[in-house]
Design a protein around this motif. Structure first.
Motif, PDB file in Angstrom:
ATOM      1  N   ARG A 299      33.383  41.712 -24.934  1.00 39.40           N
ATOM      2  CA  ARG A 299      34.757  42.114 -25.227  1.00 39.40           C
ATOM      3  C   ARG A 299      35.527  42.447 -23.958  1.00 39.40           C
ATOM      4  O   ARG A 299      36.747  42.418 -23.927  1.00 39.40           O
ATOM      5  CB  ARG A 299      34.766  43.321 -26.169  1.00 39.40           C
ATOM      6  N   LYS A 300      34.785  42.820 -22.920  1.00 33.94           N
ATOM      7  CA  LYS A 300      35.445  43.293 -21.694  1.00 33.94           C
ATOM      8  C   LYS A 300      35.817  42.167 -20.745  1.00 33.94           C
ATOM      9  O   LYS A 300      36.683  42.319 -19.902  1.00 33.94           O
ATOM     10  CB  LYS A 300      34.520  44.279 -20.964  1.00 33.94           C
TER      11      LYS A 300
ATOM     12  N   GLU B  93      39.717  44.049 -25.560  1.00 32.01           N
ATOM     13  CA  GLU B  93      38.820  45.213 -25.512  1.00 32.01           C
ATOM     14  C   GLU B  93      39.001  46.133 -26.714  1.00 32.01           C
ATOM     15  O   GLU B  93      38.061  46.794 -27.142  1.00 32.01           O
ATOM     16  CB  GLU B  93      39.027  45.980 -24.203  1.00 32.01           C
ATOM     17  N   THR B  94      40.216  46.155 -27.272  1.00 37.17           N
ATOM     18  CA  THR B  94      40.472  47.090 -28.376  1.00 37.17           C
ATOM     19  C   THR B  94      40.579  46.415 -29.742  1.00 37.17           C
ATOM     20  O   THR B  94      40.155  46.970 -30.736  1.00 37.17           O
ATOM     21  CB  THR B  94      41.774  47.865 -28.109  1.00 37.17           C
ATOM     22  N   GLU B  95      41.124  45.196 -29.783  1.00 43.91           N
ATOM     23  CA  GLU B  95      41.356  44.555 -31.072  1.00 43.91           C
ATOM     24  C   GLU B  95      40.283  43.517 -31.408  1.00 43.91           C
ATOM     25  O   GLU B  95      39.614  42.992 -30.526  1.00 43.91           O
ATOM     26  CB  GLU B  95      42.715  43.835 -31.050  1.00 43.91           C
TER      27      GLU B  95
END
Lengths: 345, 345, 345, 345, 345
Positions: C156-157, C31-33
């Motif tokens: 992404r999630k 989710e972040t990278e």
């Protein structure tokens, strides 16, 4: 023209009333003994049966309704079964009653066109098989009787359910003969198609299609019938016989496959016939066009010099006549070359 | 014309009696050993088998019924299975008996038309595979033997069930060769269609359709066969081999899909042929019409001035003849323009 | 003419040996990278993977068999799966192995005719997706990469199974583009049919039918494939992703429906073409008949008065010539009226 | 020519962005109360709902995506459902989510050709039905609103699931209107076929077939949809309503049957058209042949006596001219009788 | 031309309002008693029923909606069932409510074309059968009434479920009459085809196809209907009656088979018609070509000697004229032989 598709359906119950003499054949056998007797009365027949044998009672002719009904009472056959036996436009089927099972089938044979005859096979608890044959036209059952008499194959060693299977197997096998006959007919028709098809070819093609439609109607229920026997939970048919039924099932599927192939083939042949007719027309067309194209311009030219004008210089030239011939021959040759190029000649 | 559709069916059991010499090939192997011997007698062959090996007995030729029956007794094969092996018009099938399973298939090859040969594969409990090949015309099995000898692939590491799978796989794979051959033929035919179709094209189209009908009959049961192997609860085929069977199943489905595509394609090609014939006729028609339309009015005109009336003023005019020519040339040109507009030229 | 139906099947494994450079693209994200790297060696690639990310390894080009086999060992892929990945004439399929699942599909695109390229998608336990693309001709996957990079949508999630779903969804979606292209072609063809069909129209119609047959073969297995994913009991695909698969299934059914509609439409168009050809012939026929009918009787009349009999009273009448003209004009007009009534003019 | 088959598919999401004003109609009712209000904002609408009523929120126009998304959040609708509502080239379907069920259907109507509009019906737990109508072109829903207002029928007494059923029923019923329109068109076309078919007839036939292909694609999923509702295990639809769904299912099957009948009928009509064209050509052909056959021999005869040979005895006979006329008339009459016999006249 | 396919569908509910007099016939019987009464009011009728009898209430005419509704209340019939009874464009169906079962069928009869009339049969718990007949045009039910009165067959001995079965059986049996009528028509048409087909034959063929499409739509649901009765778990139908239902099922399958056969046959006949038309054209073509080919060259020759060149040596030869005749006769004969060889004569 005879209506093949429905023939078995419309000539049905009509003459039911005409009481014909019924011929009852009792065959009794086990691994060691064999006995065969002919009766005209069912009670007589039943009296003569022995213990410890497999009993096969075959009834030829189903028009004597009284007799059939007496048989029904004697063996406690359900009235619906009796109706099915008597009604020869029946769809092939298998039914499982408490103390007996019944399979009703069509025997097919080829005798001046496709013919069919109904055979009803009843398998009872006490090692008894009763078969009702519509008329005695198809002699498939005789082969089985000979086999039993001579003790050939497995038939004497196995029970009544194997006998019933043998009857079904014999009926299915006679379909192959019909298919071979049709295969020959189709091949003849194909040669006609490739050779010189005429109006008769068309009628014959249509007739073959008709037969195929009739065959299909007869063959499809067969598969279902044998499937139903296999799936039924009756105790009358032993596990060891089921394996043989699987074999008959394979045969029916092969028959169905072949009928479908024939249908496809006939469909393709109809296309070929249509194309072939078109090709013929095309050829006639070409001849017509060639003749017209060759002579119409020439006729025009000779027409020109047939005119009566006072002043036509060519007419008075000494070489006029031969000149015209020369021109016409050149036109003729040029046109011929043109047609050759167009592949019309 | 040869009857492709039924050919495998009608040439069947006929020559059963002709006792041919049977060739028995025994291949024994495990991960480390490999041995190959040829016998003419089955008892000899069985004597020579070793322990701890996978045994593959291949029988070439099935006409020596005595031999087949002795094999049957030696390995306690069910009589129905023996019948199926001998009967080469058999529908492809898989059956699961207690101590063995049997798959009967058709090897297809292309040799002056579609040919087929029957291969029966029996897998027994004690790591033994017996295969019966109708005649030794199709050399698919040789490839497998070479693979085993050279220890290529997985075949030496796996059991007898994998060997049986390899045989089935080889048979299915040879269908692809046939399909490629047909694909080439179809392409050639298509070029003919687009180029200059004639009566031969029609016959060839029909012949292709016939082959497709035959192929279809051969291919559809294959899928069922492999499905039946997968679904059967036999312990002879290990879980690890099932995964390979799934792969063969995929291949058969692909073969079926391709055969159906070919059928559709041939159907469309028949339509194209018919339309093409019509187009040709149309063109011939046009030429005919153009010639008639150009010359018939002109011929009429020259006919008019060929009449012998006493009083026809035009005949005596000095420019009459040339005037008529002028009129005719104008009509000719007007008609040509008309045809151009109608796109007939 | 190119064989569209089998093209993907016959050009297959042939050039397997030609070792091409393989391009390996590693995309890692959570989710972040987000990270994207390109390698030429798989070991390098595997070394660089991080924890706690979803890993997507895309391999462009499948001709370097050594590399593929090394990948197979690294991820313990079943040899059959590897064969399927390498064999580009594979039928689309889904298979469920213990620690991974694999879906093999065809990407369709339109580039001077219908083209297809194979995409194999493998979903592993440790949040890893590996995709093998036959050649890098179809750039569908780039869109997904962009979506991931920009963090658009849900991708992404969700987990690796959603990524695998996205790949499948992208492949299915590119079929719609192909259908739209075909729809346009069909419309053009229809206009041609209504307007002025010629021999090219026929060839084009047949070509469209060919494409439809090819499409059908490509599309039908798709539905089965997605059905199989849904029905499979693998733990690799979460319940929440199944709902998205249902959506893809809906799309494939819509694609199938559309292909079937096109087939029906083309069938109807072939009929129209045939009828249209007939109509044209009919018109040519009419012109021919009108010309013949108008002029042949007149030509006969003028022929009569071209005869050289000594005694023909009409010839000497002063008004004979004009009388004949009168009669001929009347006949001409009467015939014209007759044709008008018959609606031939 | 408009592409009816794909029209609904290609004109789809294109103009999504164009934010139109959305009209929200709230209808609240129970057995005693009835209230109807119009809003432009969904939050306003939700605020105004009362307890103990059945709430039907109808949204006209689905181009305002923001609004739709807000509705999605307010009622926690799954994103896939929202996508399906917005995507008007959706295949009709029913899906069962945890707290709501959704049915997406096509309303068909006839307005210068077959038109369709998408209706999405969502049934929620708290006695709420939300319906999204693509555009407000088809006024089927108004009839239901009127029925509720006037308290006609069962609708006020039953729950929200009955309301949802009523909407589905209304959509299905409007298909019958379309079928009747098509039936009329087919009848007109048949009369044309029997009367005087021309090129327009062919185009019209093809157009009807196109519509049938389109209809079929629209109608088949309907059956599946309603089947899925019946089989779903949702608690939102009561047992008492299921009985009504069975009725709608019957209607859809009847619609499908009728569409299939139309297809068969159109197929037969195409055959009739082709035969009819052939018949016409045949007639033209006959006229041509008759004229040619009657006059060509006569023209030959008059040609003979137009020859200029010095010695032609007939020319000098007094009755030669009339004799030739006599011969020609006899030939003419004989040919006429011949044609009568051949039934060409 | 009447629209047979939809006729039953479009003339439906229209005249519902016209209140006709309804005729109510009550038949009560058990093994010993029999009573038959006619009423015009249902309450009257119900009052007169006795205990321990099987009650059959037949309602002729369903236009008096009030009456039907009163019957509905009296016997607590579900509103949907009432709607189905009133709506005569209903698809045949069977439904199983708690305290009654209902079967809605079409009675077919042939009266200037295929006609159909709806019969709804309701079987209640207390030995009561209610039947609603649309109009009293088909007198199938009278036969049953006579059977009951005379105590023929099993009907008096069995329960109300057997009575309901008898009604269904009677309806199914009347289909056979229709099929026989159609079979006769098809045979007549076939004779026409083989003999001298004309435009009427085409129209008649198309009309038959139409009827077949209509029949098919009527017949297929019948099978499903009876299947549903068999599979239903209602207690109203005893096990002993199920065996009779199996028999009716067999009949419906036979009807379906026959309808499909007819369809196939008509399809083949359409092909024959088309080919036959082509053959005819071919023959006309040949005559045209023969005439043209025979006379055009001859006309050219006579044209040549009609030219007016000053120097044409042949003209002055004494035998020129007869020589030309000789040449022409030789050409004529050679062409005739050529045509014989080509089998055009």
């Amino acid at each position: 023209m005879n209506s093949t598709v429905l023939s078995t359906e419309t000539t049905a119950i009509a003459n039911e009333n005409k009481a014909e003499k019924v011929k009852i054949t009792l065959v009794e056998f086990n691994e060691t003994e064999y006995d065969e007797q002919v009766f005209t009365d069912i009670n007589e027949c039943v009296k003569h049966t022995k213990k410890n044998t497999i009993k096969w009672i075959n009834i030829d002719g189903i028009r004597d309704i009284d007799m059939i009904e007496r048989i029904g009472k004697l063996f406690t056959i359900h009235p619906l079964t009796l109706e099915d036996i008597l009604n020869t436009i029946q769809r092939p089927k298998f039914e499982d009653y408490e103390h007996y099972v019944v399979a009703i089938m069509k025997m097919l044979y080829y005798n001046n066109g496709l013919q069919s005859e109904q055979l009803s096979i009843l398998l009872f608890e006490n090692n008894t098989v009763i078969s009702f044959q519509e008329e005695h036209k198809c002699n498939v059952l005789d082969t089985i009787r000979t086999n039993i008499r001579q003790g050939k194959g497995r038939i004497r060693k196995f029970g009544a359910d194997y006998l019933a299977y043998s009857l079904i197997d014999a009926v299915v096998d006679c379909y192959f003969g019909v298919l071979e006959k049709i295969d020959d007919d189709i091949e003849l028709l194909e040669e006609e198609l490739v050779g010189d098809p005429d109006k008769q070819t068309l009628t014959r093609l249509h007739h073959m299609k008709r037969q195929m439609i009739f065959l299909r109607k007869a063959v499809w229920p067969l598969r279902e019938l044998i499937n139903n026997i296999e799936r039924s939970e009756t105790k009358l048919i032993k596990q060891s016989t089921t394996i043989y039924l699987r074999d008959v099932l394979d045969h029916t599927i092969r028959i169905i496959d072949t009928v479908e192939s024939f249908r496809d083939l006939l469909s393709s042949m109809m296309d070929v016939y249509l194309s072939s007719t078109n090709n013929k027309m095309n050829e006639v067309m070409k001849v017509l066009t060639i003749i017209t194209t060759l002579f119409v311009p020439l006729t025009f030219i000779v027409g020109v010099y047939g005119m009566n004008f006072d002043y036509m210089p060519e007419l008075h030239s000494h070489w006029g006549y031969f000149g015209v011939w020369g021109v016409m021959i050149i036109i003729f040759i040029v046109l011929l070359i043109y047609f050759k190029r167009r592949k019309w000649l």
